[in-house]
Design an enzyme around this catalytic site. Structure first.
Site, PDB file in Angstrom:
ATOM      1  CE  LYS A 177     -47.759  27.431   6.886  1.00  0.00           C
ATOM      2  NZ  LYS A 177     -48.007  28.549   7.858  1.00  0.00           N
ATOM      3  CD  GLU A 250     -58.790  32.017  -3.876  1.00  0.00           C
ATOM      4  OE1 GLU A 250     -58.337  32.921  -4.606  1.00  0.00           O
ATOM      5  OE2 GLU A 250     -59.177  32.214  -2.730  1.00  0.00           O
ATOM      6  CB  CYS A 284     -58.175  37.379  -3.282  1.00  0.00           C
ATOM      7  SG  CYS A 284     -59.112  35.928  -2.797  1.00  0.00           S
ATOM      8  CD  GLU A 379     -54.584  40.526  -3.627  1.00  0.00           C
ATOM      9  OE1 GLU A 379     -55.759  40.118  -3.503  1.00  0.00           O
ATOM     10  OE2 GLU A 379     -53.602  39.758  -3.649  1.00  0.00           O
TER      11      GLU A 379
END
Length: 477
Positions: A177, A250, A284, A379
């Site tokens: 997906k 991850e 990231c 983040e």
């Protein structure tokens, strides 16, 4: 003029309609206009894809490593042959610069496919032996089964390759997906894979979070792999736990970039600016949290501001380092971090919308920050680089490790002993020394703490898509 095109799921080797035939809009982040409609898949559609994958697994699991290798090599050849088409589709869906996507992402994707094609034939294990008298034991390394995979919007094509290539090389089948905002290049990938793989080995279902939830909760997948936010990873891990599925997570990062006093401030600033602003900071591992020593701080900060001012963002057909943020929500998120800065922080450049149209955000540098500040701890995922001044090595390491993430980091110094010492102390899955962000297929990519577990790339990443079986034979029977 024709309207937005309509995308379809890819199931069992061909395009497929969803049961309810509901769609949602895909928005070009450059123009903010709808360029396509994607299917909004629901439980029935996910079930159909997983059943196709389960049926295909019954025969694909028995394919030889040589057969899987050859298929992946041919897939790589076709992706390379259609590289311009991939770049065009990826850029339309994300706003990425055409030139950089061709020069940076296409080679990495091809290299990963070819690496895992080779890896398919070199699985390692302990040799057979007699560990009990009268019995011989050996190890079988087998595919896990059907793998449910979820990919993000920052690198739609590349992150998909990092998922499906090792899974298929190991003999698994896949239902993937893609992010709801960037499914286009994944569907193009499915077309190519279908030319070289049996029907059902690779399937794509488009949709939103509920689509992903249905994929994770379904009883068929034996493993779920996701690249995404910590929130998404936590939700996947929680749902997978109910069925004891294997997970490969991850997740986010907040990479510390430690610049010691003996580093060259101008060289470090140039490299860090590129590693921080590339892809609009939507990475990231991006170099967006700098910790600078007391002797180099001011010179480095001045050089970084100049680098930021010289960094250009704009449409994909122009000579720019990065394009827009991916979507309106992400633009609001990045803007919010800067708008909420505490009084002691200072925006030295940027901190605003870069163009009247599109989700463009200017290259930004923020200084005067404290370790507890929101923008240091969380983040941002945008073109915003923060700079803190540390007093000594211990404080630098403490601040570097003092976040919930543990994905990537870098150390900038000419002192070899310090570089090795600090690299050992940093609680991150990757430590770069005097560089930041280069990746190679032979080395693992993955983090610790809230950055998840499991590895992409390398033989470690390949191993994640296999399971270990012990077989013991009694000599007397």
């Amino acid at each position: 003029m024709s309207g937005p095109r309509t995308l379809r799921n890819f199931v069992g080797g061909d395009y497929a309609d969803t049961a309810e035939q509901r769609t949602y809009d895909l928005v070009d982040p450059v123009s903010e206009e709808v360029f396509a409609k994607a299917p909004l898949s629901r439980e029935h559609d996910v079930d159909a894809a997983l059943r196709a994958a389960a049926d295909a697994f019954e025969t694909w699991r028995d394919s030889t490593p040589a057969e899987r290798q050859l298929a992946l090599f041919r897939i790589a050849e076709d992706i390379e042959r259609r590289a311009e088409e991939f770049v065009k589709v990826e850029s339309e869906n994300t706003g990425k610069p055409l030139g950089l996507t061709m020069s940076e992402e296409i080679p990495m994707a091809l290299d990963a496919v070819r690496f895992f094609a080779g890896a398919a034939r070199v699985l390692e294990g302990r040799s057979a032996g007699e560990y009990m008298a009268g019995h011989t034991s050996w190890i079988r390394r087998e595919p896990v089964g059907v793998c449910g995979q979820v990919t993000p919007w920052n690198y739609p094509m590349l992150m998909a390759v990092w998922k499906w290539a090792p899974a298929i090389a190991a003999g698994n089948t896949v239902v993937l997906k893609p992010s709801d905002t960037t499914p286009a290049s994944t569907l193009l990938t499915a077309e190519i894979l279908a030319e070289h793989l049996p029907p059902g080995v690779f399937n794509v279902v488009c949709g939103d979070r509920d689509t992903g939830r249905a994929l994770v909760a379904h009883p068929v997948p034996q493993m779920v792999s996701i690249t995404g936010s910590v929130r998404a990873g936590t939700e996947v891990a929680t749902a997978a736990a109910a069925d004891l599925k294997r997970t490969h997570l991850e997740l986010g990062g907040k990479a510390p970039v430690i610049v010691f006093d003996d580093a060259d401030p101008a060289k470090a600033a140039a490299a860090i600016a590129e590693a921080g602003y590339f892809n609009a900071g939507q990475d990231c591992t991006a170099a967006t949290r700098v910790l600078a020593g007391p002797g180099v701080h001011d010179d480095f900060l001045g050089a970084l501001v100049e680098e930021a001012k010289g960094t250009v963002t704009g449409p994909p057909d122009e000579d720019v380092l990065y394009g827009p943020l991916n979507n309106a929500d992400q633009f609001t998120k990045v803007s919010g971090f800067v708008d909420r800065l505490p009084g002691h922080a200072e925006v030295l450049t940027g901190g605003r919308r870069a163009r009247d149209r599109g989700y463009f955000y200017s290259p930004t540098v923020v200084s005067g920050l404290r370790q507890s500040d929101e923008i240091v701890q969380n983040e941002v995922f945008g073109p915003v680089i923060t700079v803190q001044r540390f007093s000594d090595e211990d404080e630098a390491v403490a601040w570097a490790n003092g976040v919930e993430y543990g994905l990537a980091s870098s150390v900038w110094t000419t002192d070899h002993g310090r570089a090795l010492r600090v690299s050992r102390r940093l609680d991150f899955g990757c430590v770069w020394i005097n560089c930041h962000i280069p990746l190679v297929a032979e080395m693992p990519h993955g983090g610790f703490k809230h950055s998840g577990h499991g590895k992409d790339l390398s033989m470690y990443g390949f191993d994640d898509y296999t399971r270990i079986k012990h077989v013991m034979s009694n000599h007397e029977e």
